[in-house]
Write a protein that holds these residues in place. Structure first.
Motif, PDB file in Angstrom:
ATOM      1  N   SER A  80      -1.409   6.119   8.263  1.00  0.00           N
ATOM      2  CA  SER A  80      -1.464   5.358   7.012  1.00  0.00           C
ATOM      3  C   SER A  80      -1.941   3.916   7.188  1.00  0.00           C
ATOM      4  O   SER A  80      -1.849   3.128   6.237  1.00  0.00           O
ATOM      5  CB  SER A  80      -0.080   5.363   6.351  1.00  0.00           C
ATOM      6  N   HIS A  81      -2.465   3.565   8.361  1.00  0.00           N
ATOM      7  CA  HIS A  81      -2.896   2.169   8.569  1.00  0.00           C
ATOM      8  C   HIS A  81      -3.993   2.133   9.621  1.00  0.00           C
ATOM      9  O   HIS A  81      -3.716   2.300  10.814  1.00  0.00           O
ATOM     10  CB  HIS A  81      -1.703   1.324   9.010  1.00  0.00           C
ATOM     11  N   ALA A  82      -5.236   1.915   9.189  1.00  0.00           N
ATOM     12  CA  ALA A  82      -6.356   1.842  10.144  1.00  0.00           C
ATOM     13  C   ALA A  82      -7.461   0.952   9.578  1.00  0.00           C
ATOM     14  O   ALA A  82      -7.684   0.914   8.368  1.00  0.00           O
ATOM     15  CB  ALA A  82      -6.905   3.235  10.433  1.00  0.00           C
ATOM     16  N   HIS A  83      -8.117   0.252  10.477  1.00  0.00           N
ATOM     17  CA  HIS A  83      -9.251  -0.631  10.112  1.00  0.00           C
ATOM     18  C   HIS A  83     -10.478  -0.074  10.829  1.00  0.00           C
ATOM     19  O   HIS A  83     -10.738  -0.434  11.979  1.00  0.00           O
ATOM     20  CB  HIS A  83      -9.021  -2.056  10.610  1.00  0.00           C
ATOM     21  N   LEU A  84     -11.226   0.796  10.194  1.00  0.00           N
ATOM     22  CA  LEU A  84     -12.291   1.508  10.918  1.00  0.00           C
ATOM     23  C   LEU A  84     -13.695   1.056  10.545  1.00  0.00           C
ATOM     24  O   LEU A  84     -14.654   1.508  11.164  1.00  0.00           O
ATOM     25  CB  LEU A  84     -12.170   3.021  10.661  1.00  0.00           C
ATOM     26  N   CYS A 144      -8.027   3.838   5.406  1.00  0.00           N
ATOM     27  CA  CYS A 144      -9.065   2.986   5.993  1.00  0.00           C
ATOM     28  C   CYS A 144      -9.238   1.740   5.143  1.00  0.00           C
ATOM     29  O   CYS A 144      -9.448   1.826   3.937  1.00  0.00           O
ATOM     30  CB  CYS A 144     -10.382   3.768   6.087  1.00  0.00           C
ATOM     31  N   LYS A 145      -9.177   0.585   5.799  1.00  0.00           N
ATOM     32  CA  LYS A 145      -9.239  -0.695   5.109  1.00  0.00           C
ATOM     33  C   LYS A 145     -10.600  -1.357   5.277  1.00  0.00           C
ATOM     34  O   LYS A 145     -11.256  -1.170   6.306  1.00  0.00           O
ATOM     35  CB  LYS A 145      -8.185  -1.649   5.698  1.00  0.00           C
ATOM     36  N   SER A 146     -10.943  -2.195   4.314  1.00  0.00           N
ATOM     37  CA  SER A 146     -12.023  -3.162   4.513  1.00  0.00           C
ATOM     38  C   SER A 146     -11.394  -4.363   5.217  1.00  0.00           C
ATOM     39  O   SER A 146     -10.339  -4.259   5.815  1.00  0.00           O
ATOM     40  CB  SER A 146     -12.628  -3.558   3.164  1.00  0.00           C
ATOM     41  N   VAL A 237       1.268  -3.977   2.249  1.00  0.00           N
ATOM     42  CA  VAL A 237       1.280  -5.340   2.790  1.00  0.00           C
ATOM     43  C   VAL A 237       1.345  -5.318   4.312  1.00  0.00           C
ATOM     44  O   VAL A 237       2.109  -4.545   4.895  1.00  0.00           O
ATOM     45  CB  VAL A 237       2.513  -6.128   2.233  1.00  0.00           C
ATOM     46  N   HIS A 238       0.550  -6.180   4.959  1.00  0.00           N
ATOM     47  CA  HIS A 238       0.746  -6.518   6.374  1.00  0.00           C
ATOM     48  C   HIS A 238       1.871  -7.543   6.419  1.00  0.00           C
ATOM     49  O   HIS A 238       1.694  -8.676   5.962  1.00  0.00           O
ATOM     50  CB  HIS A 238      -0.510  -7.172   6.958  1.00  0.00           C
ATOM     51  N   ALA A 239       3.020  -7.167   6.984  1.00  0.00           N
ATOM     52  CA  ALA A 239       4.220  -8.001   6.845  1.00  0.00           C
ATOM     53  C   ALA A 239       4.940  -8.197   8.171  1.00  0.00           C
ATOM     54  O   ALA A 239       5.116  -7.253   8.933  1.00  0.00           O
ATOM     55  CB  ALA A 239       5.180  -7.348   5.843  1.00  0.00           C
ATOM     56  N   ASP A 260       3.900  -3.047   6.433  1.00  0.00           N
ATOM     57  CA  ASP A 260       3.383  -2.583   7.715  1.00  0.00           C
ATOM     58  C   ASP A 260       3.510  -3.648   8.799  1.00  0.00           C
ATOM     59  O   ASP A 260       3.274  -4.827   8.539  1.00  0.00           O
ATOM     60  CB  ASP A 260       1.913  -2.187   7.556  1.00  0.00           C
ATOM     61  N   HIS A 261       3.857  -3.212   9.974  1.00  0.00           N
ATOM     62  CA  HIS A 261       4.195  -3.977  11.183  1.00  0.00           C
ATOM     63  C   HIS A 261       5.716  -4.092  11.309  1.00  0.00           C
ATOM     64  O   HIS A 261       6.307  -3.460  12.160  1.00  0.00           O
ATOM     65  CB  HIS A 261       3.534  -5.358  11.262  1.00  0.00           C
ATOM     66  N   CYS A 262       6.358  -4.955  10.467  1.00  0.00           N
ATOM     67  CA  CYS A 262       7.836  -5.070  10.494  1.00  0.00           C
ATOM     68  C   CYS A 262       8.351  -5.316  11.902  1.00  0.00           C
ATOM     69  O   CYS A 262       9.372  -4.752  12.315  1.00  0.00           O
ATOM     70  CB  CYS A 262       8.468  -3.793   9.924  1.00  0.00           C
ATOM     71  N   THR A 311      -1.452   3.972  13.561  1.00  0.00           N
ATOM     72  CA  THR A 311      -2.119   3.424  14.746  1.00  0.00           C
ATOM     73  C   THR A 311      -2.538   1.970  14.591  1.00  0.00           C
ATOM     74  O   THR A 311      -2.695   1.269  15.583  1.00  0.00           O
ATOM     75  CB  THR A 311      -3.392   4.219  15.078  1.00  0.00           C
ATOM     76  N   ASP A 312      -2.839   1.522  13.340  1.00  0.00           N
ATOM     77  CA  ASP A 312      -3.493   0.223  13.136  1.00  0.00           C
ATOM     78  C   ASP A 312      -4.820   0.166  13.897  1.00  0.00           C
ATOM     79  O   ASP A 312      -5.227  -0.906  14.355  1.00  0.00           O
ATOM     80  CB  ASP A 312      -2.595  -0.941  13.546  1.00  0.00           C
ATOM     81  N   CYS A 313      -5.481   1.288  14.053  1.00  0.00           N
ATOM     82  CA  CYS A 313      -6.711   1.311  14.857  1.00  0.00           C
ATOM     83  C   CYS A 313      -7.675   0.211  14.401  1.00  0.00           C
ATOM     84  O   CYS A 313      -8.092   0.173  13.247  1.00  0.00           O
ATOM     85  CB  CYS A 313      -7.365   2.680  14.753  1.00  0.00           C
TER      86      CYS A 313
END
Ligand SMILES: [Zn+2]
Length: 408
Positions: A80-84, A144-146, A237-239, A260-262, A311-313
């Motif tokens: 649920s968290h990736a920057h590709l 996938c995030k921008s 949120v990146h938190a 996300d992160h926490c 993964t936060d890839c």
């Protein structure tokens, strides 16, 4: 396989279904429940969905039969968290960090520069390579995030490319303030909430913000999320990645799906995550790759929070696309049981994406599943670093690997 055909997968040594009883309620096959697994099981796929599960000895007839010879079957991973969407790489930065040397050039802004300069074809090729890499490792759904464009056309381009490979597309114009706005961060927030949002919202499902010292503060983050929500997007949120801060509170106040992160949480943050529907998404690849203390998953789970693993890839802080690696870290370093970690990587990811059709193998779920070259889910943490994903089905279609048992 045509749509009308059914496939029976039998001889399953362990079938992880995640259709156990949720806390305080009855099992409901239309959405993930608690971790549940059955030995000597079988599963029928029909029309891209799970049509039946139960003991292998009672399996119904089907058009095609696959005997997996005692190996384990799990739901596909939901990352649920990736920057590709990016260009370039940052291996020198990683090597310097591991050597304890300062590294001046690059960082996120180095990736921004490379991404802006890249052609559509180059960005698409990198994105598709990473998506294929994820699929081979059992990830059947990914977000996938921008966030490496940071101009109106570059962010819109990133989201259009992401939408080619996943429905879980996230607008992260508020990743960092780009250099051209260094003297006017408020002007950048106006851009993110105005013309950039207008250009990006049609391709996105989610809006995200990096709420952290050095990125965006609580008020700015709340403004970005509210603007995105007004445009029909859902918040995440990146938190609390780099230190204690307002990220979790901002996420809860916005009704975000996930914080996300926490990594750095106060007792109040833990209470907030335990008492609201906000999923705590932990990204242990980051702490591994940055040699930082891991998030305290045990503390969150014991308080009653819902935990997801992802993964936060991305090319800087966590260049892994491997959910099995994250599961192994979560078990070894974060106090999670093997059941909790596998649930967090499947049903937890589904919850963080507000999806009920994935993350479990209840009847009616999308037939996204993994065949392990191992007898149980435990092997994902027990044999870290070993490729054990034998086969992957997506919506009932075998899309990677083979069901042939090479060990037999
Ligand atoms: Zn991230």
């Amino acid at each position: 396989m045509s749509d009308a055909e059914s496939t029976l997968i039998t001889g399953i040594g362990e079938l992880v279904s995640n259709d156990g009883e949720p806390s305080g309620g009855q099992p409901d096959s239309s959405q993930p429940g608690s971790f549940a697994a059955m030995t000597d099981a079988a599963l029928v796929i029909a029309r891209g969905k799970v049509a039946w599960t139960g003991p292998a000895s009672r399996a119904p007839a089907a058009d095609t039969v696959v005997d997996v010879a005692g190996r384990a079957v799990l739901p596909g991973f939901a990352d649920s968290h990736a920057h590709l969407v990016f260009a370039g790489e940052r291996s020198a930065e990683f090597a310097a960090r591991m050597a304890g040397r300062p590294y001046r050039a690059g960082g996120i802004l180095g990736t921004v520069e490379a991404t802006r300069a890249a052609s559509d074809a180059a960005l698409r090729a990198n994105l598709r390579r990473l998506a294929a890499e994820m699929l081979r490792q059992g990830t059947t759904t990914f977000e996938c995030k921008s966030g490496y464009g940071l101009t109106v056309p570059d962010e819109a381009r990133g989201l259009a490319l992401a939408a080619e490979v996943t429905p879980e597309v996230t607008y992260l114009g508020a990743h960092v303030v780009p250099p051209e706005f260094a003297a006017d961060p408020a002007g950048y927030v106006d851009l993110v909430c105005g013309p950039m949002l207008d250009a990006c919202a049609p391709a996105a499902r989610w809006v995200d913000v990096f709420c952290e010292d050095g990125a965006f503060g609580a008020d700015e983050a709340a403004t970005v999320l509210a603007a995105g929500q007004a445009a029909g997007l859902h918040a995440r949120v990146h938190a609390n990645q780099l230190g204690p801060g307002p990220g979790v509170r901002v996420a809860a106040e916005a009704g975000a799906a996930s914080a996300d992160h926490c990594t750095f949480l106060t007792d109040d943050d833990v209470d907030t995550l335990a008492s609201t529907p906000v999923v705590a998404t932990l990204l242990p690849g980051v702490e591994f790759s940055c040699r930082q203390p891991f998030p305290q998953a045990r503390r969150l789970l014991d308080a009653g929070a819902v935990v997801a693993l992802a993964t936060d890839c991305n090319p800087g802080s966590s260049f892994t696309s491997s959910m099995p690696f994250c599961i192994a870290l979560a078990v070894r370093e974060m106090g999670m049981t093997t059941e909790e970690a596998v649930w967090a990587a499947t049903a937890g990811g589904a919850r963080a994406l507000r999806r009920t059709d994935i993350g479990h193998l209840g009847v009616g779920a999308r037939a996204d599943l993994i065949l392990l070259d191992a007898p149980s889910h435990t092997y994902l943490a027990y044999r870290p670093g070993v490729p054990q994903i034998a086969a992957v089905w997506q919506a009932g279609n075998l899309v990677a690997g083979t069901t042939v048992n090479n060990a037999a």
